[in-house]
Design an enzyme around this catalytic site. Structure first.
Site, PDB file in Angstrom:
ATOM      1  N   GLU A 151       0.794  -8.228  10.280  1.00 50.52           N
ATOM      2  CA  GLU A 151       1.501  -7.275   9.417  1.00 50.52           C
ATOM      3  C   GLU A 151       2.660  -6.671  10.188  1.00 50.52           C
ATOM      4  O   GLU A 151       2.571  -6.496  11.402  1.00 50.52           O
ATOM      5  CB  GLU A 151       0.568  -6.140   9.005  1.00 50.52           C
ATOM      6  CG  GLU A 151      -0.622  -6.577   8.197  1.00 50.52           C
ATOM      7  CD  GLU A 151      -1.405  -5.357   7.726  1.00 50.52           C
ATOM      8  OE1 GLU A 151      -1.138  -4.905   6.609  1.00 50.52           O
ATOM      9  OE2 GLU A 151      -2.251  -4.865   8.479  1.00 50.52           O
ATOM     10  N   HIS A 191     -11.909  -8.714   5.832  1.00 50.69           N
ATOM     11  CA  HIS A 191     -10.996  -9.741   5.310  1.00 50.69           C
ATOM     12  C   HIS A 191     -11.063 -11.047   6.114  1.00 50.69           C
ATOM     13  O   HIS A 191     -11.155 -12.136   5.564  1.00 50.69           O
ATOM     14  CB  HIS A 191      -9.549  -9.255   5.331  1.00 50.69           C
ATOM     15  CG  HIS A 191      -9.324  -7.967   4.595  1.00 50.69           C
ATOM     16  ND1 HIS A 191      -9.973  -7.653   3.433  1.00 50.69           N
ATOM     17  CD2 HIS A 191      -8.511  -6.902   4.862  1.00 50.69           C
ATOM     18  CE1 HIS A 191      -9.566  -6.461   3.006  1.00 50.69           C
ATOM     19  NE2 HIS A 191      -8.685  -5.984   3.861  1.00 50.69           N
TER      20      HIS A 191
HETATM   21  C1  BG6 Z   1      -6.329  -3.239   3.884  1.00 54.11           C
HETATM   22  C2  BG6 Z   1      -6.232  -2.534   5.193  1.00 54.11           C
HETATM   23  O1  BG6 Z   1      -7.666  -3.544   3.587  1.00 54.11           O
HETATM   24  O2  BG6 Z   1      -5.568  -4.426   3.915  1.00 54.11           O
HETATM   25  C3  BG6 Z   1      -4.795  -2.242   5.529  1.00 54.11           C
HETATM   26  O3  BG6 Z   1      -6.987  -1.322   5.160  1.00 54.11           O
HETATM   27  C4  BG6 Z   1      -3.962  -3.495   5.455  1.00 54.11           C
HETATM   28  O4  BG6 Z   1      -4.687  -1.661   6.824  1.00 54.11           O
HETATM   29  C5  BG6 Z   1      -4.183  -4.228   4.140  1.00 54.11           C
HETATM   30  O5  BG6 Z   1      -2.594  -3.139   5.585  1.00 54.11           O
HETATM   31  C6  BG6 Z   1      -3.505  -5.589   4.151  1.00 54.11           C
HETATM   32  O6  BG6 Z   1      -3.567  -6.161   2.873  1.00 54.11           O
HETATM   33  P1  BG6 Z   1      -2.471  -7.197   2.366  1.00 54.11           P
HETATM   34  O7  BG6 Z   1      -2.949  -7.578   1.010  1.00 54.11           O
HETATM   35  O8  BG6 Z   1      -1.162  -6.494   2.387  1.00 54.11           O
HETATM   36  O9  BG6 Z   1      -2.487  -8.343   3.357  1.00 54.11           O
END
Ligand code: BG6
Length: 487
Positions: free
Chosen positions: A213, A237
């Site tokens: 990210e 995740h």
């Molecule tokens: C969330 C986390 O579950 O997922 C965040 O708490 C993170 O910290 C986010 O930024 C990322 O999700 P995506 O869908 O943007 O990859």
């Protein structure tokens, strides 16, 4: 296909998740006529607002989080008219009779209770729902992550919720499972004979999973600093991605058939012994740097000027699965905030052939690789060796057989929450986590967390805009491998 008419109660309705994700997701499903006109969205939170005021807040959220081209004024008005607001105190008694009165107007509706609140409210809200007679056979409760911060707290939450809802009415969200490309892993593996036959330790050298990210902690410092990358991203995740990638074929797409297989993967995670934790895991924390040429502050500044924190904003680790299919195949996982690009991908690296008719100078020995890009630029790329054109002899180069989903399907990708919210109404739990999965993931993560806590070394600093601490590169290069870079 429209879902059944429902009453969707969202607790935590003034919070960030509701505004950023849930309302936009419901809006799109309404716009596409999947939500029947007779459905109601009941927004609940502690503060008091007349309906009109909450609808204004919701409208502002839609304007901020939905592209203007998708916001048709008449549709938006129609959508907002379905929202009712009630002030309810999750911990206390206030507001519950109002909510009960509202729901009792239509006792036969499917009801979903979405708990977009802090997890310490899950138990009290469920108790209150039960005490006010609001749980029936067509009621479902949706729990957001994090479910606890370790195994013991996850069990406590699961026990509290389980006292009033049977397991088949509990929907634990991991929004990665709602991403189209993540679901596509099932199609890739189980609808294509060519891959499934190669999906094992005889042919695969190793697997990499990267979830990178560019964002920092974005005002969520209070939550994040008590959590860190392992709890926030990896325990849920990334382990879910690993499950879909590594599991045996389920007997069907039935929720329990899929979840039984995922559970086997989670139980097969080899605990990392405490003495190996320093060599098999890397923790990092970003310091000031630059992303896309723009300077960004470090983590401590993002926390509001803290002088010290031991929380990791980056984690990389190597893990093994104790499954015959994967014997000896390492899985390298890494995730972090403030990395150079937002990118999630899975790389399956095939073994090189033991014998080659091509002289070594004809190519840099690049065995085949399958790159599954989850976001952005969703797609699948198979890297294969091809002959470079030209009369200069047999020179080989790795090139990509590349499928871009955007070009192939040329349609909008629904957000993960759109699919998952509708699955709750349908009562389909295939893409949700069962209690035993969550607890198995924590049981493994607890071992790493404990080892870190026992040797409280500060995380290694990495400048924002880099791929984490150099130790993360050493983690994989020590094994003669490298993190994947796009060709
Ligand atoms: C969330 C986390 O579950 O997922 C965040 O708490 C993170 O910290 C986010 O930024 C990322 O999700 P995506 O869908 O943007 O990859």
């Amino acid at each position: 296909i429209p879902v059944a008419s429902f009453d969707g109660v969202v607790f935590g309705a003034t919070g960030d998740l509701t505004m950023r994700k849930l309302l936009p997701a419901l809006y799109y499903r309404f716009r596409d006529r999947q939500i029947p006109e007779t459905s109601r969205i009941i927004a609940a939170a502690r503060s008091h607002h007349p309906d009109s005021e909450y609808r204004e807040m919701a409208q502002a959220a839609l304007r901020r989080h939905v592209p203007a081209a998708d916001l048709d004024p008449a549709t938006m008005e129609g959508f907002l008219a379905h929202i009712t607001y009630v002030a309810v105190d999750g911990l206390g008694d206030e507001g519950w009779p109002d909510l009960a009165r509202l729901l009792d107007e239509r006792p036969d509706q499917v009801r979903s209770y979405y708990l977009a609140t802090s997890p310490n409210l899950y138990g009290p809200i469920c108790r209150n729902l039960s005490a006010h007679g609001l749980i029936g056979p067509k009621s479902r409760v949706v729990l957001e992550k994090p479910i606890g911060h370790d195994l013991a707290s996850a069990k406590a939450i699961n026990d509290q919720v389980g006292q009033v809802f049977p397991e088949n009415q509990i929907f634990r969200i991991d929004h990665y499972l709602g991403k189209e490309t993540v679901q596509n892993l099932l199609a890739l593996r189980f609808a294509n004979t060519i891959f499934e036959r190669l999906w094992n330790a005889d042919v695969i050298d190793h697997v990499q999973i990267t979830v990178a990210e560019t964002v920092g902690v974005e005002g969520r410092g209070g939550y994040y600093d008590g959590s860190g990358a392992l709890r926030d991203m990896l325990q849920n995740h990334m382990l879910q991605l690993l499950c879909l990638l590594a599991m045996e074929s389920p007997l069907s797409l039935d929720p329990d058939a899929v979840r039984d297989e995922k559970l086997k993967v989670l139980r097969a995670l080899k605990p990392i012994p405490a003495h190996d934790v320093p060599s098999l895991t890397v923790r990092g924390q970003y310091v000031a740097g630059a992303i896309d040429g723009k300077p960004v502050p470090g983590y401590l500044a993002d926390l509001g000027g803290e002088t010290r924190s031991l929380t990791e904003t980056f984690v990389a680790l190597k893990l093994d699965l104790m499954m015959p299919r994967w014997a000896g195949v390492p899985f390298y996982l890494r995730t972090g905030k403030r990395l150079p690009q937002k990118m999630s991908e899975i790389v399956v690296q095939f073994r090189s052939s033991p014998f080659s008719i091509f002289p070594p100078e004809s190519f840099a020995r690049e065995p085949n690789r399958l790159v599954i890009r989850l976001q952005p630029e969703e797609g699948i790329k198979l890297e294969i060796m091809t002959k470079e054109p030209g009369p200069g002899g047999m020179r080989l180069r790795a090139t990509g057989l590349d499928i871009s989903f955007e070009q192939t399907f040329n349609q909008r990708y629904p957000d993960a929450y759109e699919r998952l919210l509708m699955d709750v109404v349908r009562g389909n739990a295939t893409l949700f986590m069962r209690r035993d999965e969550v607890e198995a993931a924590w049981a493994w993560a607890d071992g790493v967390l404990q080892a870190w806590a026992d040797r409280p070394e500060p995380p290694r600093p990495y400048p924002a805009g880099t791929w984490g601490p150099t130790a993360a590169i050493a983690l994989i290069e020590r094994d003669g491998r490298t993190w994947h870079e796009d060709i």
